[in-house]
Every structure is written in structure tokens, then in C-alpha cells.
Design a protein around this motif. Structure first.
Motif, PDB file in Angstrom:
ATOM      1  N   ALA A 122       0.836  -1.200   0.000  1.00 42.53           N
ATOM      2  CA  ALA A 122       0.000   0.000   0.000  1.00 42.53           C
ATOM      3  C   ALA A 122       0.866   1.242   0.000  1.00 42.53           C
ATOM      4  O   ALA A 122       2.034   1.213   0.434  1.00 42.53           O
ATOM      5  CB  ALA A 122      -0.917   0.003   1.221  1.00 42.53           C
ATOM      6  N   ALA A 123       0.297   2.340  -0.486  1.00 41.98           N
ATOM      7  CA  ALA A 123       1.020   3.611  -0.539  1.00 41.98           C
ATOM      8  C   ALA A 123       1.484   4.033   0.846  1.00 41.98           C
ATOM      9  O   ALA A 123       0.790   3.826   1.843  1.00 41.98           O
ATOM     10  CB  ALA A 123       0.101   4.687  -1.127  1.00 41.98           C
ATOM     11  N   ASN A 124       2.687   4.605   0.889  1.00 41.20           N
ATOM     12  CA  ASN A 124       3.253   5.173   2.114  1.00 41.20           C
ATOM     13  C   ASN A 124       3.395   4.149   3.241  1.00 41.20           C
ATOM     14  O   ASN A 124       3.407   4.506   4.421  1.00 41.20           O
ATOM     15  CB  ASN A 124       2.417   6.357   2.597  1.00 41.20           C
ATOM     16  CG  ASN A 124       2.424   7.506   1.619  1.00 41.20           C
ATOM     17  OD1 ASN A 124       3.401   7.719   0.912  1.00 41.20           O
ATOM     18  ND2 ASN A 124       1.327   8.249   1.555  1.00 41.20           N
ATOM     19  N   THR A 125       3.493   2.875   2.853  1.00 34.12           N
ATOM     20  CA  THR A 125       3.602   1.786   3.822  1.00 34.12           C
ATOM     21  C   THR A 125       4.744   0.870   3.413  1.00 34.12           C
ATOM     22  O   THR A 125       4.935   0.593   2.230  1.00 34.12           O
ATOM     23  CB  THR A 125       2.285   0.976   3.864  1.00 34.12           C
ATOM     24  OG1 THR A 125       1.202   1.864   4.158  1.00 34.12           O
ATOM     25  CG2 THR A 125       2.347  -0.112   4.925  1.00 34.12           C
ATOM     26  N   ALA A 126       5.502   0.400   4.394  1.00 37.16           N
ATOM     27  CA  ALA A 126       6.614  -0.497   4.099  1.00 37.16           C
ATOM     28  C   ALA A 126       6.091  -1.841   3.591  1.00 37.16           C
ATOM     29  O   ALA A 126       5.116  -2.391   4.128  1.00 37.16           O
ATOM     30  CB  ALA A 126       7.466  -0.707   5.346  1.00 37.16           C
ATOM     31  N   GLN A 167       3.758   8.749  -3.653  1.00 44.09           N
ATOM     32  CA  GLN A 167       3.253   8.161  -2.416  1.00 44.09           C
ATOM     33  C   GLN A 167       3.219   6.647  -2.621  1.00 44.09           C
ATOM     34  O   GLN A 167       2.167   6.038  -2.759  1.00 44.09           O
ATOM     35  CB  GLN A 167       1.869   8.727  -2.092  1.00 44.09           C
ATOM     36  CG  GLN A 167       1.893  10.228  -1.838  1.00 44.09           C
ATOM     37  CD  GLN A 167       0.507  10.822  -1.674  1.00 44.09           C
ATOM     38  OE1 GLN A 167      -0.503  10.146  -1.847  1.00 44.09           O
ATOM     39  NE2 GLN A 167       0.455  12.104  -1.352  1.00 44.09           N
ATOM     40  N   TYR A 168       4.389   6.074  -2.644  1.00 47.34           N
ATOM     41  CA  TYR A 168       4.553   4.702  -3.102  1.00 47.34           C
ATOM     42  C   TYR A 168       4.859   3.751  -1.937  1.00 47.34           C
ATOM     43  O   TYR A 168       5.299   4.179  -0.865  1.00 47.34           O
ATOM     44  CB  TYR A 168       5.704   4.647  -4.112  1.00 47.34           C
ATOM     45  CG  TYR A 168       6.945   5.381  -3.645  1.00 47.34           C
ATOM     46  CD1 TYR A 168       7.873   4.757  -2.830  1.00 47.34           C
ATOM     47  CD2 TYR A 168       7.158   6.715  -3.983  1.00 47.34           C
ATOM     48  CE1 TYR A 168       8.995   5.429  -2.379  1.00 47.34           C
ATOM     49  CE2 TYR A 168       8.272   7.398  -3.539  1.00 47.34           C
ATOM     50  CZ  TYR A 168       9.186   6.744  -2.735  1.00 47.34           C
ATOM     51  OH  TYR A 168      10.290   7.426  -2.273  1.00 47.34           O
ATOM     52  N   SER A 197       8.881   7.382   1.105  1.00 51.77           N
ATOM     53  CA  SER A 197       9.236   8.742   0.705  1.00 51.77           C
ATOM     54  C   SER A 197       9.860   9.507   1.868  1.00 51.77           C
ATOM     55  O   SER A 197       9.667   9.173   3.047  1.00 51.77           O
ATOM     56  CB  SER A 197       7.995   9.490   0.219  1.00 51.77           C
ATOM     57  OG  SER A 197       7.131   9.781   1.307  1.00 51.77           O
ATOM     58  N   PHE A 198      10.619  10.528   1.540  1.00 50.86           N
ATOM     59  CA  PHE A 198      11.276  11.332   2.573  1.00 50.86           C
ATOM     60  C   PHE A 198      10.255  11.897   3.548  1.00 50.86           C
ATOM     61  O   PHE A 198      10.488  11.941   4.759  1.00 50.86           O
ATOM     62  CB  PHE A 198      12.059  12.478   1.934  1.00 50.86           C
ATOM     63  CG  PHE A 198      13.238  12.036   1.099  1.00 50.86           C
ATOM     64  CD1 PHE A 198      13.740  10.749   1.188  1.00 50.86           C
ATOM     65  CD2 PHE A 198      13.843  12.925   0.231  1.00 50.86           C
ATOM     66  CE1 PHE A 198      14.821  10.343   0.423  1.00 50.86           C
ATOM     67  CE2 PHE A 198      14.927  12.535  -0.546  1.00 50.86           C
ATOM     68  CZ  PHE A 198      15.422  11.244  -0.456  1.00 50.86           C
ATOM     69  N   ALA A 199       9.113  12.361   3.031  1.00 50.86           N
ATOM     70  CA  ALA A 199       8.099  12.966   3.897  1.00 50.86           C
ATOM     71  C   ALA A 199       7.572  11.955   4.913  1.00 50.86           C
ATOM     72  O   ALA A 199       7.387  12.281   6.095  1.00 50.86           O
ATOM     73  CB  ALA A 199       6.952  13.516   3.059  1.00 50.86           C
ATOM     74  N   VAL A 200       7.351  10.714   4.473  1.00 52.63           N
ATOM     75  CA  VAL A 200       6.843   9.684   5.378  1.00 52.63           C
ATOM     76  C   VAL A 200       7.895   9.316   6.413  1.00 52.63           C
ATOM     77  O   VAL A 200       7.594   9.181   7.614  1.00 52.63           O
ATOM     78  CB  VAL A 200       6.390   8.449   4.585  1.00 52.63           C
ATOM     79  CG1 VAL A 200       6.062   7.287   5.514  1.00 52.63           C
ATOM     80  CG2 VAL A 200       5.186   8.783   3.719  1.00 52.63           C
ATOM     81  N   MET A 201       9.149   9.155   5.992  1.00 53.92           N
ATOM     82  CA  MET A 201      10.208   8.814   6.947  1.00 53.92           C
ATOM     83  C   MET A 201      10.394   9.927   7.970  1.00 53.92           C
ATOM     84  O   MET A 201      10.571   9.657   9.175  1.00 53.92           O
ATOM     85  CB  MET A 201      11.511   8.527   6.207  1.00 53.92           C
ATOM     86  CG  MET A 201      11.516   7.217   5.449  1.00 53.92           C
ATOM     87  SD  MET A 201      13.157   6.785   4.785  1.00 53.92           S
ATOM     88  CE  MET A 201      13.295   7.960   3.445  1.00 53.92           C
ATOM     89  N   ALA A 202      10.359  11.173   7.511  1.00 53.31           N
ATOM     90  CA  ALA A 202      10.508  12.298   8.430  1.00 53.31           C
ATOM     91  C   ALA A 202       9.370  12.330   9.444  1.00 53.31           C
ATOM     92  O   ALA A 202       9.584  12.591  10.639  1.00 53.31           O
ATOM     93  CB  ALA A 202      10.561  13.611   7.651  1.00 53.31           C
ATOM     94  N   ASN A 211      15.764   7.063  15.126  1.00 55.61           N
ATOM     95  CA  ASN A 211      16.420   7.368  13.849  1.00 55.61           C
ATOM     96  C   ASN A 211      16.626   6.143  12.972  1.00 55.61           C
ATOM     97  O   ASN A 211      17.073   6.267  11.829  1.00 55.61           O
ATOM     98  CB  ASN A 211      17.739   8.105  14.066  1.00 55.61           C
ATOM     99  CG  ASN A 211      18.792   7.248  14.753  1.00 55.61           C
ATOM    100  OD1 ASN A 211      18.589   6.068  15.023  1.00 55.61           O
ATOM    101  ND2 ASN A 211      19.923   7.865  15.064  1.00 55.61           N
ATOM    102  N   SER A 212      16.285   4.953  13.473  1.00 56.31           N
ATOM    103  CA  SER A 212      16.425   3.759  12.638  1.00 56.31           C
ATOM    104  C   SER A 212      15.405   3.742  11.500  1.00 56.31           C
ATOM    105  O   SER A 212      15.536   2.954  10.558  1.00 56.31           O
ATOM    106  CB  SER A 212      16.268   2.488  13.478  1.00 56.31           C
ATOM    107  OG  SER A 212      14.932   2.328  13.925  1.00 56.31           O
ATOM    108  N   VAL A 213      14.381   4.603  11.575  1.00 60.29           N
ATOM    109  CA  VAL A 213      13.376   4.658  10.500  1.00 60.29           C
ATOM    110  C   VAL A 213      13.853   5.503   9.326  1.00 60.29           C
ATOM    111  O   VAL A 213      13.192   5.541   8.289  1.00 60.29           O
ATOM    112  CB  VAL A 213      12.032   5.212  11.019  1.00 60.29           C
ATOM    113  CG1 VAL A 213      11.522   4.380  12.185  1.00 60.29           C
ATOM    114  CG2 VAL A 213      12.132   6.683  11.412  1.00 60.29           C
TER     115      VAL A 213
END
Length: 266
Positions: A122-126, A167-168, A197-202, A211-213
Motif C-alpha cells: 500500500a502507498a506510504n507503507t513499508a 506516495q509509493y 518517501s522522505f516525507a513519510v520517513m521524516a 532514527n532507525s526509521v
């Protein structure tokens, strides 16, 4: 004699694509397409050629010069590209991380399989290890030793003009190591990036303080050396297995990555 079909898995680098990016994402332009100054043989290429030949435009045969293009604002992580271990950090497996020119062509010409993750991510999900295992079982072929695993996440549904393109589904440390520990050396995806994406990780970091994420999918490549290939195209044209792929990057000295022409041989 067996007939081999070539399938291009590379995104075309078109400067017009920069204008398709949604306004909040215009800063990503250097990893989508370069700026290109086109000189046509019947246009500015005439003046360039005449200057080089120290003659007048009127002196040129047929009144034409050359075709030429000047590329600028060009990231080594542009379009369909191969990441070298240096991209993940200065060391890999306890040794200095290799650059793009340290990687032998033989390592980038390999057997490959496609894992169809549509409906499993799913989008924005690992992407979960369970999803990878399920797709691998459905494929039925083993991960080729030293070969490539290509992830079809379904991102071909979207264009660069769609916010959904950015949003992948992304990969985690666990998912990356799952593939690497089973023999994969090249890890490819049809998504814009390998990690979330950078936005999701942030956002995950702000919420947890852990910070492991931050970029854990890429950083897993410091533990097990892999070459990550992003922004692949045309994975729908591939069979599940039984083919080889050439991932041949531009030869840029001391670089952490380079755009590549990626072609499957089926």
C-alpha cells in the motif's frame, strides 16, 4: 536458434516531465529529468558549427550545422538509475564502499525474477516480508544467486503529474535483507524510491524519535552489499522469471550512482 526479445525497462529522460511535477514536488526535478538546451542542425546548431569551423553560416553545406544537446541540473540519481554502495554510506560490509565504476559489468548482467506485489502493498507503507514471501511463492522460481529481484508495486498506474506517483510502497531494512540474504544482488523497483518517501520517513521520525526509521531500506545495503535500481519502467511486459537483465550505468568516476539503460533479454 532461440529468438531473444529486448524489453526496455528505462524511463525516458524528457525535460518536459519537469513541468508535470505537482507544485509541492518541483524540488525533485533533478532526479526526474535534466534541463536540456537543444541545438537543432537547422537552428542554433548552425551557429555553433560555423563557430567551430571558423566560417559563416552561409558557408555550411546545405545550410545546416550539427544537432547537439547540453544537459544541466543533472543528478547522478536521475530517472532509472543504479545506486552503488557509496550511496548508502562510506563503508559496506566493513570495507570502503564501492563507487559506480568499481562495479563490474558482469555483476550488472544477471538473471532476474519479478515479484508482483500488487494487492500486497500500500502507498506510504513499508512492504512486509510476508508480502515478499507470498509474491515469491506465487512466482515459483527461486531468487537467482547474484541475480536481480524486480518489484512490481503497481506504480505504473500513475504519471509524474499524479501525487500518487510519489506516495509509493517502500522497502524496509527487513525487506531488503530478506532479499539480499536469499542471494539477490540487484534490487529493482518501479517506485520513485526504494525506501518510503522522505516525507513519510521524516513524519515517522518526528513521531517516534527513532532514527532507525530514516532510510533503513537503503542503509541495509551497508550490511549486505546490493545495487539498488529505482524508477524502473515497463515491468508489466516481463515474464515472472527465465530472463536476464543488463543494468548498465553511465561510467562516472567516483560517483555514488548513475543513470542507466536497463534492458531485459527474454
Amino acid at each position: 536458434m532461440r529468438v531473444v526479445t529486448l524489453i526496455d525497462l528505462t524511463r525516458t529522460l524528457d525535460p518536459a516531465d519537469r513541468d508535470l511535477l505537482p507544485e509541492p514536488l518541483r524540488t525533485l526535478a533533478p532526479v526526474i529529468a535534466p534541463n536540456v538546451d537543444y541545438a537543432h542542425p537547422a537552428g542554433s546548431g548552425r551557429e555553433q558549427f560555423a563557430s567551430a569551423m571558423q566560417c559563416r553560416v552561409e558557408d555550411l553545406p546545405d545550410g545546416e550545422g550539427w544537432g547537439s544537446e547540453l544537459l544541466t541540473d543533472f543528478s547522478t540519481h536521475l530517472g532509472t538509475h543504479v545506486d552503488a554502495p557509496l550511496h548508502y554510506g562510506s563503508t559496506c560490509e566493513g570495507k570502503p564502499a564501492r563507487t559506480i565504476t568499481d562495479i563490474a559489468l558482469e555483476e550488472l548482467w544477471c538473471e532476474a525474477i519479478v515479484l508482483d506485489l500488487r494487492g500486497r502493498c500500500a502507498a506510504n507503507t513499508a512492504i512486509s516480508v510476508d508480502a515478499l514471501e507470498s509474491a515469491l511463492a506465487e512466482n515459483g522460481a527461486p531468487i537467482p544467486a547474484g541475480g536481480a529481484v524486480l518489484l512490481r508495486t503497481g506504480q505504473e498506474r500513475y504519471s509524474l503529474a499524479d501525487l500518487e506517483f510519489f506516495q509509493y510502497p517502500g522497502m524496509s531494512r527487513e525487506g531488503t535483507l530478506f532479499l539480499a540474504e536469499r542471494g539477490a544482488k540487484v534490487l529493482g523497483t518501479d517506485a520513485a524510491g526504494w525506501d518510503l518517501s522522505f516525507a513519510v520517513m521524516a513524519r515517522k521520525f518526528r513521531a517516534s524519535g527513532d532514527n532507525s526509521v530514516l532510510w533503513d531500506g537503503h542503509r541495509a545495503g551497508r550490511e549486505r552489499e546490493v545495487f539498488i535500481v529505482q524508477q524502473m519502467a515497463n515491468l508489466a511486459a516481463l515474464p515472472p522469471s527465465g530472463f536476464r537483465v543488463a543494468f548498465f550505468p553511465i561510467k562516472i568516476a567516483r560517483a555514488s550512482a548513475a543513470p542507466a539503460r536497463v534492458v531485459a533479454f527474454t
